[in-house]
Scaffold this motif. Structure first.
Motif, mmCIF file in Angstrom:
data_model
loop_
_atom_site.group_PDB
_atom_site.id
_atom_site.type_symbol
_atom_site.label_atom_id
_atom_site.label_comp_id
_atom_site.label_asym_id
_atom_site.label_seq_id
_atom_site.Cartn_x
_atom_site.Cartn_y
_atom_site.Cartn_z
ATOM 1 N N THR A 1 0.717 -1.308 0.065
ATOM 2 C CA THR A 1 -0.046 -0.032 -0.335
ATOM 3 C C THR A 1 0.778 1.292 -0.118
ATOM 4 O O THR A 1 0.190 2.424 -0.016
ATOM 5 N N LYS A 2 2.204 1.159 0.141
ATOM 6 C CA LYS A 2 2.953 2.244 0.309
ATOM 7 C C LYS A 2 2.939 3.137 -0.881
ATOM 8 O O LYS A 2 3.021 4.254 -0.716
ATOM 9 N N MET A 3 2.782 2.932 -2.201
ATOM 10 C CA MET A 3 2.586 3.914 -3.056
ATOM 11 C C MET A 3 1.527 4.654 -3.054
ATOM 12 O O MET A 3 1.458 5.900 -3.065
ATOM 13 N N LEU A 4 0.002 4.089 -2.654
ATOM 14 C CA LEU A 4 -1.247 4.947 -2.480
ATOM 15 C C LEU A 4 -1.010 6.015 -1.176
ATOM 16 O O LEU A 4 -1.262 7.111 -1.175
ATOM 17 N N THR A 5 -0.381 5.178 -0.159
ATOM 18 C CA THR A 5 -0.375 6.063 1.209
ATOM 19 C C THR A 5 0.784 7.168 1.049
ATOM 20 O O THR A 5 0.440 8.227 1.551
ATOM 21 N N SER A 6 1.726 6.935 0.422
ATOM 22 C CA SER A 6 2.618 7.910 0.159
ATOM 23 C C SER A 6 1.929 9.139 -1.117
ATOM 24 O O SER A 6 2.562 10.389 -0.844
ATOM 25 N N CYS A 7 1.007 8.784 -1.575
ATOM 26 C CA CYS A 7 0.567 9.724 -2.622
ATOM 27 C C CYS A 7 -0.592 10.618 -1.893
ATOM 28 O O CYS A 7 -0.781 11.665 -2.279
ATOM 29 N N VAL A 8 -1.181 10.196 -0.418
ATOM 30 C CA VAL A 8 -2.096 10.805 -0.042
ATOM 31 C C VAL A 8 -1.497 11.086 1.459
ATOM 32 O O VAL A 8 -1.624 10.377 2.540
ATOM 33 N N ALA A 9 -0.770 12.274 1.430
ATOM 34 C CA ALA A 9 0.040 12.665 2.757
ATOM 35 C C ALA A 9 -0.994 13.073 3.801
ATOM 36 O O ALA A 9 -0.490 12.403 5.011
#
Length: 269
Positions: A228-236
């Motif tokens: 999920t890191k890609m998604l969570t990093s895009c939504v600070a």
């Protein structure tokens, strides 16, 4: 509740309460080879505690008519048509697995209509292995068995989870089998292909401005927490909640999921 969306019947479960467009609305979106019933332990609570509930059956699933949508983008467009048919201008979207991508894409297509997004068992890209894609096309019963094994932690295999006499895995397997009986046109393969092909997730996530919640199963083998890191990093501004469950976290840990969703709704609806 039966609505007309894109010239076909769309079914939405309302949690056992009449729909009232004046109340804040929460929309629940199921994942592949499922229907609205996967949310049964969360939707009734919302409906009896001040919220409208629209737990949809996507086209080709459950009671909604029409062929299954072949892309996440088409599912998101259909979901917005359901909001139009219900007279809902703005809603919180809650999606599981494939449904999380639908919620994400709907928020990208119509950000002014989304007050908050909760994504459960999510990841991006949501790639499906070639072996599972092929099995879902050529041997759907085997694919159902595979996914049920992968989607549940060892905790779910205890007959007392979530309550005595209930087989969480058995209920999930039977639901998927029922979806196959309702729609024999390679439904699982259609759903998996849509997940596999979705390519707008990063752009949609970066565009999110509304409150955002990620609920992650710590034992999820289908969409592991690390993925999920890609998604969570895009939504600070996104909040992350971990629960002790596999991919089918709504049934393995219904109380923990409900607590996280209800607290989130208080800040986003």
């Amino acid at each position: 509740m039966i609505l007309l969306a894109e010239s076909a019947q769309a079914y939405c479960y309302t949690g056992g309460r009449p729909f009232d467009a004046e109340r804040p609305t929460v929309v629940f979106i199921h994942g592949a080879q499922n229907d609205h019933s996967v949310w049964s332990q969360q939707t009734r609570y919302f409906a009896h505690h001040g919220y409208n509930v629209l737990a949809v059956d996507l086209p080709g699933h459950g009671r909604s008519k029409g062929a299954a949508k072949a892309s996440v983008e088409d599912m998101a467009g259909w979901l917005l048509a359901v909001l139009d048919a219900a007279g809902v201008e703005r809603a919180m979207l809650v999606g599981h697995s494939m449904g999380s991508l639908v919620a994400l894409e709907a928020s990208y297509l119509a950000p002014q209509r989304v007050s908050g997004v909760a994504m459960l068992g999510t990841t991006y890209p949501m790639k499906v292995s070639d072996a599972l894609l092929e099995t879902s096309r050529s041997d759907e019963p085997a694919a159902i068995d595979m996914v049920n094994i992968f989607s549940h932690s060892m905790r779910a295999q205890n007959p007392s989870c979530p309550s005595a006499g209930v087989s969480t895995m058995g209920v999930s397997r039977r639901l998927m089998q029922r979806m196959s009986a309702i729609n024999p046109q390679h439904l699982f393969h259609t759903d998996f292909t849509a997940c596999n092909a979705y390519a707008n997730g990063e752009a949609a996530a970066r565009a999110l401005q509304c409150p955002t919640l990620f609920i992650v199963g710590s034992k999820d083998m289908m969409t592991p927490a690390r993925s999920t890191k890609m998604l969570t990093s895009c939504v600070a501004h996104g909040k992350i909640v971990h629960v002790d469950a596999g991919h089918s976290l709504m049934s393995e840990q219904p109380g923990a999921v409900l607590d996280a969703l209800f607290a989130f709704a208080a800040t986003s609806v």
